[in-house]
Motif scaffolding. Structure first.
Motif, short mmCIF file in Angstrom:
data_model
loop_
_atom_site.label_atom_id
_atom_site.label_comp_id
_atom_site.label_asym_id
_atom_site.label_seq_id
_atom_site.Cartn_x
_atom_site.Cartn_y
_atom_site.Cartn_z
N ARG A 169 7.63 -7.50 7.92
CA ARG A 169 6.61 -8.48 8.31
C ARG A 169 5.39 -8.37 7.41
NH1 ARG A 169 7.47 -7.50 14.00
NH2 ARG A 169 5.71 -6.07 13.90
N GLY A 170 4.96 -7.12 7.13
CA GLY A 170 3.82 -6.93 6.25
C GLY A 170 4.07 -7.47 4.87
N MET A 171 5.28 -7.28 4.35
CA MET A 171 5.61 -7.80 3.03
C MET A 171 5.55 -9.33 3.01
SD MET A 171 8.76 -5.25 1.95
CE MET A 171 8.91 -5.92 0.28
N ALA A 231 -1.65 -7.64 -4.50
CA ALA A 231 -0.32 -7.50 -5.10
C ALA A 231 0.17 -6.06 -5.10
CB ALA A 231 -0.33 -8.06 -6.52
N VAL A 232 -0.72 -5.12 -5.38
CA VAL A 232 -0.31 -3.71 -5.41
C VAL A 232 0.21 -3.29 -4.03
CG1 VAL A 232 -1.12 -1.34 -5.66
CG2 VAL A 232 -1.81 -3.07 -7.31
N ARG A 233 -0.44 -3.74 -2.98
CA ARG A 233 -0.03 -3.39 -1.62
C ARG A 233 1.39 -3.87 -1.35
NH1 ARG A 233 0.50 0.08 2.22
NH2 ARG A 233 0.67 -0.83 4.29
N LEU A 234 1.78 -5.01 -1.89
CA LEU A 234 3.13 -5.53 -1.70
C LEU A 234 4.16 -4.57 -2.30
CD1 LEU A 234 5.03 -7.76 -0.79
CD2 LEU A 234 4.55 -8.97 -2.92
N HIS A 235 3.87 -4.05 -3.49
CA HIS A 235 4.79 -3.12 -4.13
C HIS A 235 4.83 -1.78 -3.40
CE1 HIS A 235 5.69 -5.65 -7.66
NE2 HIS A 235 4.47 -6.13 -7.43
N LEU A 245 4.50 -1.47 -0.20
CA LEU A 245 5.32 -1.70 0.98
C LEU A 245 6.81 -1.68 0.64
CD1 LEU A 245 3.33 -4.43 2.94
CD2 LEU A 245 3.82 -2.09 3.68
N LEU A 246 7.17 -2.17 -0.55
CA LEU A 246 8.56 -2.04 -0.97
C LEU A 246 8.95 -0.57 -1.07
CD1 LEU A 246 11.26 -3.15 -1.95
CD2 LEU A 246 10.33 -3.15 -4.28
N ALA A 247 8.09 0.25 -1.65
CA ALA A 247 8.37 1.68 -1.74
C ALA A 247 8.50 2.29 -0.34
CB ALA A 247 7.27 2.39 -2.52
N GLU A 248 7.66 1.83 0.59
CA GLU A 248 7.75 2.32 1.97
C GLU A 248 9.08 1.91 2.60
OE1 GLU A 248 5.19 1.88 6.14
OE2 GLU A 248 4.24 1.39 4.22
N LEU A 249 9.52 0.70 2.31
CA LEU A 249 10.81 0.23 2.82
C LEU A 249 11.95 1.07 2.25
CD1 LEU A 249 12.52 -1.88 4.38
CD2 LEU A 249 12.50 -3.26 2.27
N LEU A 250 11.89 1.36 0.96
CA LEU A 250 12.93 2.17 0.33
C LEU A 250 12.98 3.57 0.95
CD1 LEU A 250 12.35 1.19 -3.41
CD2 LEU A 250 14.08 0.27 -1.85
N ALA A 251 11.81 4.15 1.20
CA ALA A 251 11.76 5.48 1.83
C ALA A 251 12.36 5.44 3.23
CB ALA A 251 10.32 5.98 1.87
N ALA A 252 12.08 4.36 3.97
CA ALA A 252 12.61 4.23 5.32
C ALA A 252 14.13 4.07 5.29
CB ALA A 252 11.97 3.04 6.03
N GLN A 303 12.13 -2.67 -8.42
CA GLN A 303 10.96 -3.53 -8.55
C GLN A 303 11.09 -4.77 -7.67
OE1 GLN A 303 11.35 -3.73 -12.93
NE2 GLN A 303 9.23 -3.04 -12.97
N PHE A 304 10.01 -5.09 -7.00
CA PHE A 304 9.97 -6.24 -6.09
C PHE A 304 10.11 -7.56 -6.84
CE2 PHE A 304 7.50 -9.63 -4.15
CZ PHE A 304 8.06 -9.70 -2.88
N VAL A 305 10.89 -8.49 -6.25
CA VAL A 305 11.00 -9.85 -6.79
C VAL A 305 10.48 -10.85 -5.76
CG1 VAL A 305 12.57 -11.64 -7.63
CG2 VAL A 305 12.94 -9.25 -8.30
N THR A 306 11.08 -10.86 -4.57
CA THR A 306 10.62 -11.78 -3.53
C THR A 306 11.07 -11.28 -2.17
OG1 THR A 306 10.46 -14.12 -2.91
CG2 THR A 306 12.64 -13.31 -3.53
N VAL A 307 10.52 -11.88 -1.13
CA VAL A 307 10.83 -11.50 0.24
C VAL A 307 10.79 -12.76 1.09
CG1 VAL A 307 8.40 -11.02 0.81
CG2 VAL A 307 10.21 -9.90 2.13
N GLY A 308 11.53 -12.76 2.18
CA GLY A 308 11.52 -13.93 3.04
C GLY A 308 11.98 -13.63 4.45
#
Length: 303
Positions: A142-144, A156-160, A162-169, A13-18
């Motif tokens: 960058r998108g996140m 907000a849903v799109r952010l989560h 993108l995290l799933a997309e990052l995990l798949a990558a 689950q997403f918490v934060t990004v920077g």
């Protein structure tokens, strides 16, 4: 390469990004906290220690710091260092596994209409510390960051996602950088062929002709690296499909057997009973009784 293994679902689950550029002399502070800290360095070098193990995270390198383990910068940056970071949480214990030991081709149980919770067999893998394809990962990061900077109810849903997309990558990175031995490649090629031909009559000669290896060797490779022989692999696919048809259609047992490529319905019944512990007819009756009970319960709630 060492990889982290996460049981899924749920996904992390997403918490934060920077994103930041650290100046020469900057150093990561010491802390221990309950989130995973994914660090990706685009340029420069970040020097990190996690539980007494030192890492020099240079350009194109990724490091995942684990929840609950102490980490700190053991020396300052020596140049401008551009980094992305993502914090996420995951409720299940994490395991370590070597990349070459990940069972990529192992079959998993499919969900059926009788299930009320997801399978516990699924896993997610990501590199612990590795060189990665920055060009593939940076657009996601960058998108996140862009969404996080203007976070709203709408996006907000799109952010989560993108995290799933990052995990798949990241999991793709584990597979991409893996160079399986010839026996593993052959086992996977055999499984891929059978995935496309399991409805047809089982034909070892056709498998030999397709892969240009003798059936005995193909069988040994599949048994060692996938855990089944070619015939067992095909029968498992057929029985999983039969299970779906029994629960989702009104087809008779004979028709189900024909649909899944088993000509003798009595043979399918024996196979089904051996694998699932009930006959196809009993399996279907149990599903109907369950559905009738649920419907009766809903009717009682309405009264």
């Amino acid at each position: 390469m060492l990889c982290l293994e996460f049981a899924i679902p749920p996904l992390p689950q997403f918490v934060t990004v920077g994103h930041a550029v650290w100046s020469p002399g900057d150093r990561h502070f010491a802390r221990t906290f309950g989130v995973y800290d994914l660090l990706l360095v685009k340029r420069g070098t970040l020097y990190m220690t996690e539980q007494d193990k030192e890492y020099a995270v240079g350009p194109g390198k990724l490091l995942v710091l684990e929840a609950g383990l102490p980490h700190a910068g053991h020396r300052p940056c020596g140049e401008d260092t551009e980094i992305y970071w993502v914090h996420f949480i995951h409720g299940c214990p994490t395991a370590h596994i070597r990349r070459e030991d990940i069972p990529w081709s192992s079959l998993l149980a499919k969900g059926t209409v009788e299930d009320v919770e997801p399978s516990a067999q699924q896993r997610l893998y990501m590199p612990k510390f590795a060189a990665v394809d920055v060009e593939a990962l940076e657009p996601i990061l960058r998108g996140m960051n862009e969404i996080h900077n203007r976070l709203s109810v709408e996006n907000a849903v799109r952010l989560h996602l993108l995290l799933a997309e990052l995990l798949a990558a990241l999991q793709a990175e584990c597979a991409r950088t893996s160079a399986p031995e010839p026996a593993v490649r052959l086992a996977r090629a055999a499984a891929a062929y059978l995935d496309g031909h399991w409805r047809q009559p089982f034909d070892l000669a056709g498998l030999e002709e397709e892969l240009h290896f003798q059936a005995d060797y193909i069988t040994r490779c599949m048994k060692q690296h996938i855990g089944t022989t070619p015939l067992q692999y095909v029968l498992r696919l057929r029985l999983e499909e039969a299970k779906k048809l029994l629960g989702g259609t009104v087809l008779g047992i004979h028709e189900v057997a024909e649909r899944v490529g088993i000509r003798d319905p009595n043979y399918m019944t024996r196979l089904f009973s051996a694998r699932f512990g009930v006959t196809p007819g009993e399996y279907r009756r149990r599903l109907r009784q369950r559905d009738e009970g649920m419907a009766a319960g809903r009717d009682e709630d309405k009264e």
